[in-house]
Design a protein around this motif. Sequence first.
Motif, mmCIF file in Angstrom:
data_model
loop_
_atom_site.group_PDB
_atom_site.id
_atom_site.type_symbol
_atom_site.label_atom_id
_atom_site.label_comp_id
_atom_site.label_asym_id
_atom_site.label_seq_id
_atom_site.Cartn_x
_atom_site.Cartn_y
_atom_site.Cartn_z
ATOM 1 N N ALA A 1 0.942 -1.193 0.029
ATOM 2 C CA ALA A 1 -0.073 0.120 0.073
ATOM 3 C C ALA A 1 0.986 1.215 0.043
ATOM 4 O O ALA A 1 1.221 1.827 0.977
ATOM 5 C CB ALA A 1 -1.012 -0.020 1.349
ATOM 6 N N PRO A 2 1.434 1.539 -1.244
ATOM 7 C CA PRO A 2 2.284 2.637 -1.196
ATOM 8 C C PRO A 2 2.127 4.280 -0.804
ATOM 9 O O PRO A 2 2.771 4.944 -0.375
ATOM 10 C CB PRO A 2 2.992 2.671 -2.565
ATOM 11 N N THR A 3 0.463 4.237 -0.685
ATOM 12 C CA THR A 3 0.144 5.679 -0.509
ATOM 13 C C THR A 3 -0.140 5.731 1.020
ATOM 14 O O THR A 3 -0.852 6.763 1.478
ATOM 15 C CB THR A 3 -0.948 6.030 -1.423
ATOM 16 N N ALA A 4 -0.280 4.326 1.735
ATOM 17 C CA ALA A 4 -0.896 4.548 3.042
ATOM 18 C C ALA A 4 0.297 5.009 3.965
ATOM 19 O O ALA A 4 1.298 5.027 3.883
ATOM 20 C CB ALA A 4 -1.100 3.034 3.368
ATOM 21 N N THR A 5 -0.563 5.656 4.960
ATOM 22 C CA THR A 5 0.344 6.553 6.352
ATOM 23 C C THR A 5 0.724 5.010 7.166
ATOM 24 O O THR A 5 -0.289 4.128 7.550
ATOM 25 C CB THR A 5 -0.665 7.259 6.939
ATOM 26 N N ILE A 6 1.989 5.070 7.753
ATOM 27 C CA ILE A 6 2.217 3.959 8.511
ATOM 28 C C ILE A 6 2.614 4.476 10.006
ATOM 29 O O ILE A 6 3.349 5.470 10.210
ATOM 30 C CB ILE A 6 3.740 3.425 7.941
ATOM 31 N N ASN A 7 1.762 3.989 10.825
ATOM 32 C CA ASN A 7 2.011 4.414 11.968
ATOM 33 C C ASN A 7 2.809 3.410 12.973
ATOM 34 O O ASN A 7 2.012 2.382 13.394
ATOM 35 C CB ASN A 7 0.637 4.603 12.924
ATOM 36 N N PRO A 8 4.008 3.704 13.217
ATOM 37 C CA PRO A 8 4.825 2.650 14.094
ATOM 38 C C PRO A 8 4.726 2.604 15.439
ATOM 39 O O PRO A 8 4.580 3.584 15.957
ATOM 40 C CB PRO A 8 6.266 3.222 13.688
ATOM 41 N N VAL A 9 4.570 1.692 16.196
ATOM 42 C CA VAL A 9 4.335 1.552 17.679
ATOM 43 C C VAL A 9 5.215 0.330 18.282
ATOM 44 O O VAL A 9 5.165 -0.528 17.684
ATOM 45 C CB VAL A 9 2.785 1.311 17.799
ATOM 46 N N HIS A 10 5.831 1.057 19.267
ATOM 47 C CA HIS A 10 6.768 0.221 20.046
ATOM 48 C C HIS A 10 6.022 -0.176 21.277
ATOM 49 O O HIS A 10 5.687 0.617 22.154
ATOM 50 C CB HIS A 10 8.167 0.772 20.286
ATOM 51 N N ALA A 11 5.934 -1.524 21.980
ATOM 52 C CA ALA A 11 5.429 -1.703 23.265
ATOM 53 C C ALA A 11 6.492 -1.747 24.185
ATOM 54 O O ALA A 11 7.460 -2.645 24.098
ATOM 55 C CB ALA A 11 4.578 -3.074 23.113
ATOM 56 N N LEU A 12 6.637 -0.880 25.066
ATOM 57 C CA LEU A 12 7.684 -0.937 26.192
ATOM 58 C C LEU A 12 7.510 -1.918 27.272
ATOM 59 O O LEU A 12 6.636 -1.746 28.129
ATOM 60 C CB LEU A 12 7.952 0.530 26.680
ATOM 61 N N HIS A 13 8.256 -2.913 27.234
ATOM 62 C CA HIS A 13 8.249 -3.937 28.289
ATOM 63 C C HIS A 13 8.951 -3.435 29.446
ATOM 64 O O HIS A 13 10.162 -3.230 29.292
ATOM 65 C CB HIS A 13 8.655 -5.192 27.838
#
Length: 279
Positions: A163-175
């Motif tokens: 999906a080249p036009t999609a917005t990517i929301n990166p999320v990191h779960a902090l353990h």
Amino acid sequence: MTKLTSILVATDLSIRSDRAVRRAAQIAREHGAALTVLTVLDDAMPLEIIDTLHAKARATLDRFVDTVCDGVNVTIKAEPGDPCANIIRACTDDVDLLIMGTHRQRPFLDAVRETTMQRIVRRISTPVLLVTDRVDHAYSTVLSACDFSPASSGAIRMAHTLAPTATINPVHALHIPYSGMLSQTKAAADAIEASFRQEAESAAKAWMRTEELPKERMEQLEILAGVPYPILRRKVDTGNVDLIAVGAHGRVGAARSILGSLATDLMREPLCDVLIARP
């Protein structure tokens, strides 16, 4: 922009799989990719029954594909065999993406053994798209689970290809291990979290600096304290997420416990469409 050239979609002719075929057709049309639609009939039946079911399955699949795959270079395959083994065998090096529908829920069996999808993902290097939602638009928002590993980088790159036009929301779960045991006051808990957060922020900066990622499509990385699956669930429940992208850990064919707990959880209980990719 990287283009997909060959897509394989596996269907058991159920409503769940119908959505997978529709999504496969939409993606193939956008990329100009060749599409193979595969259905596998369990061969543990008398031959005359298999022959009858094969004819009916092929006719049903032909009619459905004609309605949803207009403008797509499509090949239909209906063959007897073991569904898991045949799908794995069909995922040759030429296949850029495997698309499947959700599996039928079997609470007891799912608790004690791998699902078909888990077994397939563990045995192949091909990225896998698990389709759960209706296909009424292209993916516009991708939620990416990031642990700063090559696997999560690969998932983001594949999501961008898909999906080249999609917005990517990166999320990191902090353990934060043993947080309840290590802190007796809120101030102490905050200090412990700040220490782990600083370490995660440093790792994130190094990851963004060294990895080849579609940064122009990525939002600011969020670092949220907690367990990955519940964090993703809250994001999906409160946002407009079309697709979750996650990396598969472990080498191809490794023990199922190495696949990654988040990828396993998402295959068992997908929150929306899920993309699983290797480095």
